[in-house]
Design a protein around this motif. Structure first.
Motif, short mmCIF file in Angstrom:
data_model
loop_
_atom_site.label_atom_id
_atom_site.label_comp_id
_atom_site.label_asym_id
_atom_site.label_seq_id
_atom_site.Cartn_x
_atom_site.Cartn_y
_atom_site.Cartn_z
N SER A 20 -5.45 -8.16 1.65
CA SER A 20 -6.22 -6.99 1.67
C SER A 20 -5.90 -5.68 2.51
O SER A 20 -5.17 -5.90 3.28
CB SER A 20 -7.61 -7.34 2.61
OG SER A 20 -8.57 -6.31 2.86
N ASP A 51 -8.74 -5.33 -2.56
CA ASP A 51 -8.81 -6.82 -2.32
C ASP A 51 -9.45 -6.96 -0.60
O ASP A 51 -9.34 -6.28 0.16
CB ASP A 51 -7.55 -7.28 -2.40
CG ASP A 51 -6.94 -7.44 -3.92
OD1 ASP A 51 -7.94 -7.44 -4.42
OD2 ASP A 51 -5.94 -7.59 -4.04
N LEU A 52 -10.05 -8.12 -0.73
CA LEU A 52 -10.76 -8.65 0.44
C LEU A 52 -10.06 -9.91 1.20
O LEU A 52 -10.86 -10.44 1.78
CB LEU A 52 -12.11 -8.78 -0.02
CG LEU A 52 -12.56 -7.70 -0.71
CD1 LEU A 52 -14.05 -7.96 -1.22
CD2 LEU A 52 -12.89 -6.28 0.11
#
Length: 275
Positions: A24, A37-38
């Motif tokens: 992320s 992104d996570l």
């Protein structure tokens, strides 16, 4: 100036930050506050707090592809941020699986119970977002493809078939004469992504960030050294500056570093760079 802060990565710069298998990135530009992104869980939120980043102020998020280690934090992000639109490929919620070391199969996809949701924009083709951002996928080259991709599968009907990574997208950020390319895992191959930009878009990025998928977490196996060396030679001859992380793996990174020298650096959770 673009500021990039690493919220999630397999390693961390210190014990102050949590690490997990995932990625992320928080990016500030002149026009946007972006989350790329996570990660796999809520770790990105915890590390953001430690870096004094207000994720409620993020106005745009991108999920690079449909694997849990890049989109596993989606539910938590939707909970803490009420404004950002999240961009994914149309096939991101297709069922994706991985082959484990013992030969078994595990689900590595995204949580499709989050569908439908007006906050999610499903992207079919390349997409410009204002004058600064562009999403692109559909990379067809096959040079120096990682052999570790063979452990990545997707479901079509009742069958599990090799993943074609049609659910993967990359982000271009253009600002003040600089062009930053950000990839998640570069399953389609960093060399092929770059050649797609060079030939199809006539774009030469000045900086590149991303994982290269040269390590399998499930099998604890690195890509063959010869392939990594060929990738390193290609990337070095471009003269561009690379920052890698996550699925590149430490052994493969050391090979790349030996070939590329100062043209490649490693990012870890808690790090910050300015471009």
């Amino acid at each position: 100036m673009m500021i990039i802060k690493t919220l999630v990565e397999n390693t961390a710069v210190s014990d102050q930050f949590e690490a997990e298998h995932g990625l992320s990135l928080y990016i500030e530009t002149n026009q946007h506050k972006i989350l790329f992104d996570l990660g796999a869980s809520s770790v990105f939120i915890k590390n953001a707090r430690k870096m004094k980043i207000d994720l409620a102020g993020v106005d745009l998020a991108v999920i690079s592809h449909g694997h849990y280690d890049h989109g596993g934090g989606l539910r938590e992000f939707l909970r803490i941020n009420e404004r950002a639109q999240i961009y994914l490929k149309t096939k991101a919620f297709q069922q994706h699986c991985g082959r484990k070391a013992d030969g078994g199969i595990e689900d590595i996809g995204l949580d499709d119970s989050l569908l439908p949701n007006a906050r999610l924009t499903l992207v079919e083709n390349d997409l410009n977002i204002g004058s600064e951002l562009e999403l692109f996928g559909n990379v067809n080259g096959r040079k120096f493809m990682s052999s570790l991709n063979t452990d990545m599968l997707m479901r079509e009907g009742r069958e599990l078939v090799p993943d074609n990574f049609a659910h993967e997208q990359n982000l271009l950020i253009k600002e003040e004469g600089k062009t930053l390319l950000i990839a998640g895992c570069a399953h389609t191959g960093m060399v092929n992504i770059l050649e797609h930009l060079f030939t199809q878009k006539q774009i030469i990025p000045s900086h590149i960030i991303g994982g290269f998928h040269l390590y399998s977490r499930a099998k604890k196996q690195a890509e063959e050294a010869k392939t990594v060396e060929e990738i390193g030679k290609y990337l070095h001859q471009t003269g561009l500056r690379f920052y890698t992380c996550h699925c590149t793996g430490r052994d493969s990174f050391q090979i790349l570093k030996t070939i590329m020298g100062d043209h490649i650096q490693y990012l870890a959770a808690g790090s910050q760079i300015e471009i």
